[in-house]
Design a protein around this motif. Structure first.
Motif, PDB file in Angstrom:
ATOM      1  N   PRO A 247       0.824  -1.211   0.000  1.00 46.96           N
ATOM      2  CA  PRO A 247       0.000   0.000   0.000  1.00 46.96           C
ATOM      3  C   PRO A 247       0.858   1.260   0.000  1.00 46.96           C
ATOM      4  O   PRO A 247       1.811   1.356   0.771  1.00 46.96           O
ATOM      5  CB  PRO A 247      -0.790  -0.122   1.306  1.00 46.96           C
ATOM      6  CG  PRO A 247      -0.742  -1.569   1.662  1.00 46.96           C
ATOM      7  CD  PRO A 247       0.578  -2.058   1.154  1.00 46.96           C
ATOM      8  N   PRO A 248       0.543   2.216  -0.854  1.00 45.04           N
ATOM      9  CA  PRO A 248       1.260   3.492  -0.792  1.00 45.04           C
ATOM     10  C   PRO A 248       1.106   4.119   0.581  1.00 45.04           C
ATOM     11  O   PRO A 248       0.128   3.860   1.292  1.00 45.04           O
ATOM     12  CB  PRO A 248       0.572   4.331  -1.870  1.00 45.04           C
ATOM     13  CG  PRO A 248      -0.047   3.340  -2.790  1.00 45.04           C
ATOM     14  CD  PRO A 248      -0.445   2.190  -1.924  1.00 45.04           C
ATOM     15  N   TYR A 249       2.067   4.974   0.929  1.00 48.94           N
ATOM     16  CA  TYR A 249       2.031   5.614   2.241  1.00 48.94           C
ATOM     17  C   TYR A 249       0.707   6.338   2.432  1.00 48.94           C
ATOM     18  O   TYR A 249       0.248   7.068   1.561  1.00 48.94           O
ATOM     19  CB  TYR A 249       3.177   6.609   2.371  1.00 48.94           C
ATOM     20  CG  TYR A 249       3.205   7.303   3.703  1.00 48.94           C
ATOM     21  CD1 TYR A 249       2.720   8.601   3.849  1.00 48.94           C
ATOM     22  CD2 TYR A 249       3.696   6.647   4.829  1.00 48.94           C
ATOM     23  CE1 TYR A 249       2.734   9.245   5.065  1.00 48.94           C
ATOM     24  CE2 TYR A 249       3.711   7.273   6.057  1.00 48.94           C
ATOM     25  CZ  TYR A 249       3.226   8.567   6.172  1.00 48.94           C
ATOM     26  OH  TYR A 249       3.233   9.199   7.390  1.00 48.94           O
ATOM     27  N   GLY A 250       0.069   6.085   3.555  1.00 48.18           N
ATOM     28  CA  GLY A 250      -1.191   6.741   3.861  1.00 48.18           C
ATOM     29  C   GLY A 250      -2.412   5.942   3.478  1.00 48.18           C
ATOM     30  O   GLY A 250      -3.530   6.291   3.870  1.00 48.18           O
ATOM     31  N   TRP A 251      -2.227   4.899   2.683  1.00 47.58           N
ATOM     32  CA  TRP A 251      -3.366   4.070   2.302  1.00 47.58           C
ATOM     33  C   TRP A 251      -3.636   3.054   3.407  1.00 47.58           C
ATOM     34  O   TRP A 251      -2.722   2.511   3.993  1.00 47.58           O
ATOM     35  CB  TRP A 251      -3.095   3.342   0.990  1.00 47.58           C
ATOM     36  CG  TRP A 251      -3.105   4.216  -0.210  1.00 47.58           C
ATOM     37  CD1 TRP A 251      -2.746   5.519  -0.287  1.00 47.58           C
ATOM     38  CD2 TRP A 251      -3.474   3.822  -1.529  1.00 47.58           C
ATOM     39  NE1 TRP A 251      -2.880   5.974  -1.567  1.00 47.58           N
ATOM     40  CE2 TRP A 251      -3.317   4.958  -2.346  1.00 47.58           C
ATOM     41  CE3 TRP A 251      -3.916   2.621  -2.093  1.00 47.58           C
ATOM     42  CZ2 TRP A 251      -3.604   4.929  -3.718  1.00 47.58           C
ATOM     43  CZ3 TRP A 251      -4.191   2.596  -3.453  1.00 47.58           C
ATOM     44  CH2 TRP A 251      -4.040   3.742  -4.243  1.00 47.58           C
ATOM     45  N   SER A 252      -4.902   2.749   3.630  1.00 46.74           N
ATOM     46  CA  SER A 252      -5.267   1.798   4.666  1.00 46.74           C
ATOM     47  C   SER A 252      -4.942   0.380   4.205  1.00 46.74           C
ATOM     48  O   SER A 252      -5.285  -0.012   3.096  1.00 46.74           O
ATOM     49  CB  SER A 252      -6.754   1.895   4.975  1.00 46.74           C
ATOM     50  OG  SER A 252      -7.150   0.797   5.775  1.00 46.74           O
ATOM     51  N   PRO A 253      -4.322  -0.426   5.078  1.00 51.73           N
ATOM     52  CA  PRO A 253      -4.080  -1.831   4.724  1.00 51.73           C
ATOM     53  C   PRO A 253      -5.325  -2.689   4.867  1.00 51.73           C
ATOM     54  O   PRO A 253      -5.251  -3.904   4.697  1.00 51.73           O
ATOM     55  CB  PRO A 253      -2.993  -2.259   5.721  1.00 51.73           C
ATOM     56  CG  PRO A 253      -3.233  -1.390   6.905  1.00 51.73           C
ATOM     57  CD  PRO A 253      -3.718  -0.073   6.365  1.00 51.73           C
ATOM     58  N   LEU A 254      -6.461  -2.086   5.148  1.00 50.32           N
ATOM     59  CA  LEU A 254      -7.720  -2.830   5.195  1.00 50.32           C
ATOM     60  C   LEU A 254      -8.638  -2.464   4.027  1.00 50.32           C
ATOM     61  O   LEU A 254      -9.803  -2.824   4.023  1.00 50.32           O
ATOM     62  CB  LEU A 254      -8.440  -2.581   6.524  1.00 50.32           C
ATOM     63  CG  LEU A 254      -7.755  -3.156   7.766  1.00 50.32           C
ATOM     64  CD1 LEU A 254      -8.550  -2.822   9.020  1.00 50.32           C
ATOM     65  CD2 LEU A 254      -7.553  -4.654   7.638  1.00 50.32           C
ATOM     66  N   GLU A 255      -8.093  -1.772   3.051  1.00 48.90           N
ATOM     67  CA  GLU A 255      -8.849  -1.439   1.855  1.00 48.90           C
ATOM     68  C   GLU A 255      -8.377  -2.326   0.695  1.00 48.90           C
ATOM     69  O   GLU A 255      -7.182  -2.411   0.429  1.00 48.90           O
ATOM     70  CB  GLU A 255      -8.667   0.034   1.480  1.00 48.90           C
ATOM     71  CG  GLU A 255      -9.349   0.995   2.439  1.00 48.90           C
ATOM     72  CD  GLU A 255     -10.856   0.895   2.362  1.00 48.90           C
ATOM     73  OE1 GLU A 255     -11.382   0.488   1.305  1.00 48.90           O
ATOM     74  OE2 GLU A 255     -11.513   1.229   3.365  1.00 48.90           O
TER      75      GLU A 255
END
Length: 125
Positions: free
Chosen positions: A100-108
């Motif tokens: 995931p790019p920085y700032g993206w949720s790892p639950l999306e």
């Protein structure tokens, strides 16, 4: 070529437990987040739990205190221990790998590029 294979699904009565496994191969394992998602017919895929390479974890509110995500770096295997299962936990469970790019949720789901075919979990009341 990243390959993801889930196993461990099945049928259980409410209050029971299941342990899902996911073998991830064909990539630089150290680069990736790993996660479990679930989906029921007609519903969007939702994040259940995620883990980064340092062992930091994320959980959906609905499973906190009941589910535990873990990984075995030597075997490239991801686990999801599910306890106190409820009928609403029934779904197809998917394992995912990605960065995931920085700032993206790892639950999306959008944060993950690689997916397994899923393993079915059924919970009877």
């Amino acid at each position: 070529q990243v390959r993801i294979v889930e196993s461990g699904g099945g049928s259980v009565q409410a209050g029971g437990s299941l342990r899902l496994s996911c073998v991830v191969s064909g990539h630089e394992y150290e680069e990736y987040f790993l996660a479990w998602f679930r989906q029921t017919p007609g519903q969007e895929r939702e994040g259940v739990a995620a883990i980064d390479r340092h062992g930091k974890t994320w959980y959906a509110d609905s499973v906190k205190g009941r589910f535990t995500i873990s990984q075995d770096n030597l075997d490239n295997t991801l686990y999801l221990q599910m306890n106190s299962l409820k009928p609403e936990d029934a779904a197809m469970y998917y394992c995912a790998a990605g960065s995931p790019p920085y700032g993206w949720s790892p639950l999306e789901p959008i944060s993950f590029a690689y997916w397994g075919l899923g393993t079915q979990v059924t919970v009877s009341s």
